[in-house]
Write a protein that holds these residues in place. Structure first.
Motif, PDB file in Angstrom:
ATOM      1  N   TYR A  67      51.324  37.894  49.345  1.00  0.00           N
ATOM      2  CA  TYR A  67      52.473  37.247  49.283  1.00  0.00           C
ATOM      3  C   TYR A  67      52.296  36.024  48.205  1.00  0.00           C
ATOM      4  O   TYR A  67      51.407  35.780  47.747  1.00  0.00           O
ATOM      5  CB  TYR A  67      52.538  36.367  50.633  1.00  0.00           C
ATOM      6  CG  TYR A  67      52.947  37.239  52.001  1.00  0.00           C
ATOM      7  CD1 TYR A  67      54.245  37.972  51.861  1.00  0.00           C
ATOM      8  CD2 TYR A  67      51.964  37.832  52.811  1.00  0.00           C
ATOM      9  CE1 TYR A  67      54.712  38.772  52.898  1.00  0.00           C
ATOM     10  CE2 TYR A  67      52.218  38.840  53.721  1.00  0.00           C
ATOM     11  CZ  TYR A  67      53.580  39.163  53.565  1.00  0.00           C
ATOM     12  OH  TYR A  67      53.896  40.108  54.807  1.00  0.00           O
ATOM     13  N   ARG A  68      53.273  35.472  47.809  1.00  0.00           N
ATOM     14  CA  ARG A  68      53.274  34.498  46.661  1.00  0.00           C
ATOM     15  C   ARG A  68      52.449  33.229  46.860  1.00  0.00           C
ATOM     16  O   ARG A  68      51.556  33.030  45.784  1.00  0.00           O
ATOM     17  CB  ARG A  68      54.735  33.941  46.321  1.00  0.00           C
ATOM     18  CG  ARG A  68      54.792  33.215  45.216  1.00  0.00           C
ATOM     19  CD  ARG A  68      54.733  33.843  43.811  1.00  0.00           C
ATOM     20  NE  ARG A  68      54.686  32.698  42.793  1.00  0.00           N
ATOM     21  CZ  ARG A  68      54.064  32.895  41.647  1.00  0.00           C
ATOM     22  NH1 ARG A  68      53.204  34.148  41.429  1.00  0.00           N
ATOM     23  NH2 ARG A  68      53.936  32.113  40.824  1.00  0.00           N
ATOM     24  N   GLU A  70      49.760  33.280  48.648  1.00  0.00           N
ATOM     25  CA  GLU A  70      48.207  33.800  48.592  1.00  0.00           C
ATOM     26  C   GLU A  70      47.963  33.724  46.966  1.00  0.00           C
ATOM     27  O   GLU A  70      46.751  33.501  46.943  1.00  0.00           O
ATOM     28  CB  GLU A  70      48.081  35.097  49.479  1.00  0.00           C
ATOM     29  CG  GLU A  70      48.152  34.987  50.913  1.00  0.00           C
ATOM     30  CD  GLU A  70      48.208  36.321  51.480  1.00  0.00           C
ATOM     31  OE1 GLU A  70      48.836  37.253  50.864  1.00  0.00           O
ATOM     32  OE2 GLU A  70      48.015  36.456  52.567  1.00  0.00           O
TER      33      GLU A  70
END
Length: 94
Positions: A67-68, A70
């Motif tokens: 995910y972004r 992360e």
């Protein structure tokens, strides 16, 4: 059988035959409609199966994607490590 004539000169037996032919005609039409409905149901089942497989493929792909937030957190950690490494390498004797 009673061959009583109606007002227009048609016997009850003739009327019964006409009605029977009408029912036969409707039976064949209903059979055609049933066949078409079976075809439509098969197509819908195929589409449903394809949709389910596609949905599972997409879900599997998304489960394996970072995910972004992360990625941003990892970028910051790498930047800090790079700064620490630069500091430590600059302290090394030349």
């Amino acid at each position: 059988m009673n061959k009583k004539k109606s007002n227009k000169g048609t016997t009850t037996e003739e009327l019964a035959l006409m009605i029977g032919k009408g029912f036969e005609h409707m039976d064949s039409r209903i059979d055609k409609i049933d066949n078409e409905l079976e075809k439509v149901e098969m197509k819908l089942d195929n589409l449903e199966n394809i949709n389910m497989r596609d949905h599972e493929d997409i879900k599997m792909r998304l489960d394996n994607v970072a995910y972004r937030f992360e990625l941003v957190a990892l970028e910051k950690r790498v930047e800090r490590l790079e700064k620490i490494d630069l500091i430590n390498t600059s302290k090394l004797p030349k």
